[in-house]
Write an enzyme that holds these catalytic residues in place. Structure first.
Site, PDB file in Angstrom:
ATOM      1  N   SER A  76     -41.129  88.044  56.645  1.00 27.60           N
ATOM      2  CA  SER A  76     -39.701  87.761  56.674  1.00 27.60           C
ATOM      3  C   SER A  76     -39.445  86.395  57.306  1.00 27.60           C
ATOM      4  O   SER A  76     -40.211  85.942  58.159  1.00 27.60           O
ATOM      5  CB  SER A  76     -38.991  88.847  57.484  1.00 27.60           C
ATOM      6  OG  SER A  76     -37.642  88.942  57.143  1.00 27.60           O
ATOM      7  N   PRO A  77     -38.364  85.707  56.903  1.00 28.61           N
ATOM      8  CA  PRO A  77     -38.041  84.410  57.511  1.00 28.61           C
ATOM      9  C   PRO A  77     -37.805  84.555  59.014  1.00 28.61           C
ATOM     10  O   PRO A  77     -37.069  85.440  59.443  1.00 28.61           O
ATOM     11  CB  PRO A  77     -36.750  83.996  56.798  1.00 28.61           C
ATOM     12  CG  PRO A  77     -36.724  84.789  55.539  1.00 28.61           C
ATOM     13  CD  PRO A  77     -37.411  86.079  55.851  1.00 28.61           C
TER      14      PRO A  77
ATOM     15  N   GLN B   1     -36.657  79.622  51.762  1.00 23.32           N
ATOM     16  CA  GLN B   1     -35.288  80.082  51.980  1.00 23.32           C
ATOM     17  C   GLN B   1     -34.422  78.862  52.301  1.00 23.32           C
ATOM     18  O   GLN B   1     -34.672  78.153  53.266  1.00 23.32           O
ATOM     19  CB  GLN B   1     -35.217  81.087  53.127  1.00 23.32           C
ATOM     20  CG  GLN B   1     -33.827  81.688  53.303  1.00 23.32           C
ATOM     21  CD  GLN B   1     -33.710  82.523  54.566  1.00 23.32           C
ATOM     22  OE1 GLN B   1     -33.717  81.977  55.671  1.00 23.32           O
ATOM     23  NE2 GLN B   1     -33.595  83.833  54.418  1.00 23.32           N
TER      24      GLN B   1
ATOM     25  N   TYR C  67     -23.948  82.296  58.404  1.00 25.89           N
ATOM     26  CA  TYR C  67     -24.112  80.871  58.122  1.00 25.89           C
ATOM     27  C   TYR C  67     -23.110  80.451  57.042  1.00 25.89           C
ATOM     28  O   TYR C  67     -22.231  81.228  56.668  1.00 25.89           O
ATOM     29  CB  TYR C  67     -25.561  80.571  57.754  1.00 25.89           C
ATOM     30  CG  TYR C  67     -26.525  80.874  58.887  1.00 25.89           C
ATOM     31  CD1 TYR C  67     -26.382  80.259  60.129  1.00 25.89           C
ATOM     32  CD2 TYR C  67     -27.560  81.796  58.733  1.00 25.89           C
ATOM     33  CE1 TYR C  67     -27.236  80.548  61.185  1.00 25.89           C
ATOM     34  CE2 TYR C  67     -28.421  82.090  59.781  1.00 25.89           C
ATOM     35  CZ  TYR C  67     -28.249  81.465  61.003  1.00 25.89           C
ATOM     36  OH  TYR C  67     -29.089  81.759  62.051  1.00 25.89           O
TER      37      TYR C  67
ATOM     38  N   ARG D  19     -30.328  86.361  50.089  1.00 26.85           N
ATOM     39  CA  ARG D  19     -30.224  87.239  51.264  1.00 26.85           C
ATOM     40  C   ARG D  19     -28.751  87.431  51.577  1.00 26.85           C
ATOM     41  O   ARG D  19     -27.996  86.463  51.688  1.00 26.85           O
ATOM     42  CB  ARG D  19     -30.944  86.645  52.470  1.00 26.85           C
ATOM     43  CG  ARG D  19     -30.692  87.459  53.760  1.00 26.85           C
ATOM     44  CD  ARG D  19     -31.628  87.107  54.892  1.00 26.85           C
ATOM     45  NE  ARG D  19     -32.895  87.804  54.742  1.00 26.85           N
ATOM     46  CZ  ARG D  19     -33.693  88.150  55.768  1.00 26.85           C
ATOM     47  NH1 ARG D  19     -33.349  87.861  57.016  1.00 26.85           N
ATOM     48  NH2 ARG D  19     -34.829  88.769  55.560  1.00 26.85           N
TER      49      ARG D  19
ATOM     50  N   ARG E  31     -40.923  90.716  63.309  1.00 25.29           N
ATOM     51  CA  ARG E  31     -41.566  90.755  64.621  1.00 25.29           C
ATOM     52  C   ARG E  31     -43.013  91.253  64.583  1.00 25.29           C
ATOM     53  O   ARG E  31     -43.855  90.733  65.332  1.00 25.29           O
ATOM     54  CB  ARG E  31     -40.717  91.577  65.591  1.00 25.29           C
ATOM     55  CG  ARG E  31     -39.431  90.857  66.010  1.00 25.29           C
ATOM     56  CD  ARG E  31     -38.523  91.757  66.850  1.00 25.29           C
ATOM     57  NE  ARG E  31     -37.347  91.042  67.333  1.00 25.29           N
ATOM     58  CZ  ARG E  31     -36.244  90.855  66.606  1.00 25.29           C
ATOM     59  NH1 ARG E  31     -36.175  91.348  65.380  1.00 25.29           N
ATOM     60  NH2 ARG E  31     -35.223  90.180  67.107  1.00 25.29           N
TER      61      ARG E  31
END
Length: 762
Positions: free
Chosen positions: A413-414, A491, A572, A620, A715
């Site tokens: 994952s980013p 991404q 964002y 996303r 993580r």
């Protein structure tokens, strides 16, 4: 002690028994409005664990109950003309009437007074004459209502309609689920044996189907006759029966999920369904009642006063109730939303049903029925285009998007690293991303790569807006392609109102201490009271930023990326247009969802137009703003996903939240997966699941149940770059490829894992 138990169901009777065992001198009376042999349910289900708890509390009554149990190990699912059976589940059932009669007999033996056909209008009348009043008068508790201001009940009336019936048709070989499609909709049954001659047969359906049949206007017998016709091939000529003659009308109900904020007031305490209820689809209501009875008896006989006893009782039992209610909620919501899954292949539908509560996981199913799970895994692999042998877990199935073929379903994952220099990625990114590609993930994501210096989140965020950026990304991409079988996705995004902030390990989301740059957003609303106010974008700004996204897309293609993703989540810039919390524009880009999606779709289409047609694109999204109806809801997220898919998105990366400081997310393992599940199974659009997914068991359960097509881990990959290879080793997979220089380490890891399995058999 003088004790009155108001309600003669299992909880009231078993508390009376448990108290007399601990304090024989107590005067205990059980008051029940019905006759001794009245019961309005059919059978109840208990686990071996609950039986063991009953045995420790009272061996004599436990032995009597165990002697009258019907046992079964299998679950059978009838769906679209197929019968699918898995084993190893270990259920036992007993007739509710038989259970009550056994408990009544034991209570009398211990000196409990039983008063039947006695109405209790007010608990206050008993609270004056008794030291302790136990309100165990069921899910529709009068006492809970009498003291509603003190107990503060939260009653959630659920969506599905159900009717509790019985039959003399045998279902003694398996706990059985039957799904039948009719010209008016789908109905399904939960059926299980509870004595030699009788089985419970609960019929359930959605409101629309119930209305189409007109069940609400029918008598019970008319309603039963229709159910007999619908399920006739499973009843073999046997009839369905009701024992709810006391209820006027059809006896169909909506399940009330009950949870009280407080379980006691003065000398009155709630127990059983009066305090909390668990949906019948996980069969834990009686378990909760009996185990709560044991706990309450323990505390009132061991603590110096009732207040302390009640507090400890509530603290202990509420935790267990919440745990089971969580599983029950997952289960009942699966049935409420079953129409999402009715297009699934029978194998996947069966798996989805078995794992609906999240109490049963992939590896747990392997322990229960390894051959059944092996067949299911083989189906998943071949359905995904993989070989029939060797049979591997779903996370190791290939996946194809346009001409991109991934070797497995695990995605890095980013994750922001804050290590770029003036927007340029560094050797840190080469090592960070390269290590995780070597570690076995099928798809590697860059962190959000910004389209301009103004679009960065922090000074440490990478970009794609200068020649040196493109060159460094090319080096990273080339390394991954040359040294690993992983693919890499860029991404692409713009920080919007969350930009010009400090590095992540400094003060998250706080403005820079100096040299802040101007911010842009859909509306002039700051991220928080501490952040600077962005400028509302003009049409000229929109054109410039759109062109920056297009330029970044072209750079990503020249750098060799296999896939790109538009970051339209987490508050964002693009997300700020989508969420009504951050978009209060009065022009054609604000207001309705259609308007709020206008600019994000314009950006996406412009990127898609210059991105090669054989390469996939993802988006996303934040599928839930976590602020209720004031923000984006999971329902609205389905429409957002559809809009991006119609514009050419191949897969939706389904995240949630981080769009507002007002958000109140509900955390837990796999807590965002339901949003992916809903989008995928309501629309047929491919999805990626994210959010507190950290075990191979999680990934395999999500994929096998069809809740997502790819699984993103963040993580866990920070803690272990080789997470995928280590997970494969742990679950016994010996087919995932390791880098050639590391094969000696692989062989040792495999030997150690095999030795541990031999020393400690499961």
């Amino acid at each position: 002690m003088r004790v009155a138990c108001i309600g003669g169901g299992p909880s009231g009777l078993y508390f009376a028994i448990s108290l007399k065992l601990r304090q024989p001198e107590s005067e205990v009376v059980v008051i029940e409005r019905n006759r001794p042999d009245d019961t309005f349910g059919w059978g109840v289900v208990l686990s071996d664990e609950t039986l063991d708890n009953l045995h420790r509390n009272d061996p004599k009554s436990a032995a009597e109950i165990r002697a009258h149990f019907a046992y079964w190990d299998d679950i059978a699912v009838h769906y679209r003309g197929e019968k699918l059976v898995s084993t190893g589940h270990g259920f036992c059932g007993i007739g509710r009437k038989k259970l009550l009669l056994l408990l009544q007999e034991r209570a009398r033996e211990l000196g409990v007074e039983l008063r039947f056909e006695t109405e209790v209008e007010s608990a206050a009348d008993y609270a004056r004459d008794y030291d302790l009043v136990v309100a165990c008068d069921g899910v529709n508790s009068r006492i809970r209502q009498e003291y509603a201001a003190q107990f503060k009940p939260d009653i959630d009336l659920r969506a599905c309609k159900f009717v509790w019936l019985g039959t003399h048709q045998k279902f003694d070989d398996a706990f059985t689920f039957i799904f039948e499609e009719t010209d008016k909709g789908w109905l399904w049954a939960h059926a299980y044996q509870f004595d030699e001659d009788t089985a419970t047969f609960i019929v359930e359906t959605d409101q629309a189907t119930w209305d189409a049949y007109g069940f609400g206007e029918m008598s019970q017998q008319e309603s039963i006759a229709i159910c007999e016709k619908i399920f006739q091939k499973h009843l073999n000529g046997r009839s369905l029966m009701t024992n709810a003659g006391h209820i006027r009308g059809s006896a169909w109900l909506n399940f009330p999920r009950v949870l009280c904020e407080k379980w006691h007031h003065e000398n009155i305490v709630l127990m059983g369904d009066a305090s909390a209820s668990a949906h019948f689809s996980i069969g834990s209501g009686t378990k909760l009642a009996l185990e709560s009875a044991i706990a309450l008896a323990d505390y009132v006989t061991s603590q110096p006063d009732l207040e302390q006893a009640f507090r400890l009782y509530q603290d202990e039992r509420r935790l267990e109730v919440l745990r089971l209610q969580s599983a029950a909620r997952n289960s009942l919501e699966w049935f409420e939303d079953v129409h999402r899954y009715l297009r699934l292949d029978p194998v996947q539908f069966n798996y989805s049903l078995l794992t609906r509560s999240q109490r049963i996981s992939h590896e747990n199913l392997r322990l229960r029925d390894p051959e059944w799970l092996k067949d299911a895994e083989r189906w998943f692999q071949t359905h995904a285009g993989g070989p029939e042998t060797p049979v591997r877990a779903p996370m190791f199935a290939p996946f194809k998007l346009r001409d991109l073929r991934l070797k497995n379903r695990i995605v890095l994952s980013p994750m922001a690293q804050y290590k770029a220099k003036d927007g340029c990625p560094t050797d840190w990114h080469l090592v960070h991303l390269g290590e995780r590609a070597k570690g076995g993930a099928g798809l590697i994501f860059t962190e959000m790569t910004c389209v301009s210096a103004q679009g960065r989140i922090t000074p440490g965020c990478p970009g794609l807006y200068a020649a040196e950026h493109e060159a460094k990304w090319r080096q990273i991409v080339d390394f991954i392609h040359e040294e690993t079988a992983a693919k890499i996705c860029c991404q692409i995004g713009h920080s919007g109102r969350k930009g010009s902030t400090q590095l992540g390990w400094q003060k998250m989301d706080a403005p820079l201490e100096a040299d802040n740059w101007e911010l842009l957003s859909a509306s002039a609303i700051p991220w928080s009271g501490n952040n600077q106010t962005p400028r509302e974008m003009t049409r000229e700004d929109m054109d410039r930023v759109r062109d920056e996204f297009v330029a970044a897309t072209r750079m990503a293609e020249r750098a060799g990326f296999d896939m790109i993703e538009l970051h339209a989540a987490h508050g964002y810039l693009v997300s700020s247009f989508i969420s009504p919390l951050s978009n209060i524009r009065q022009d054609e880009y604000g207001g309705s969802l259609e308007n709020r999606m206008r600019y994000p779709l314009e950006l996406f289409r412009a990127m898609r137009e210059v991105w090669p047609g054989d390469k996939p694109m993802s988006v996303r999204i934040s599928a839930n703003d976590w602020v209720g109806e004031d923000g984006v809801t999971p329902e609205e997220a389905v429409a957002i996903a559809r809009a991006f898919n119609d514009a050419g998105a191949d897969i939706i990366d389904v995240s949630a939240g981080q769009t507002s400081t007002q958000a109140r997310p509900v955390y837990g393992r796999m807590f965002q997966t339901p949003f992916s599940d809903r989008i995928r199974n309501e629309t047929g659009i491919a999805t990626m699941a994210v959010g507190n997914i950290y075990e191979a068991d999680h990934a395999n359960s999500i994929l096998m149940a069809g809740r997502a097509d790819l699984v993103c881990l963040a993580r866990p990959h920070l803690a272990d770059p080789y997470w995928t290879l280590h997970a494969a080793t742990a679950i016994g997979d010996r087919h995932e490829e390791w880098p050639l220089p590391y094969q000696a380490g692989r062989d040792q890891a495999w030997r150690l894992a095999d030795r541990d399995t031999e020393v400690t058999p499961v």
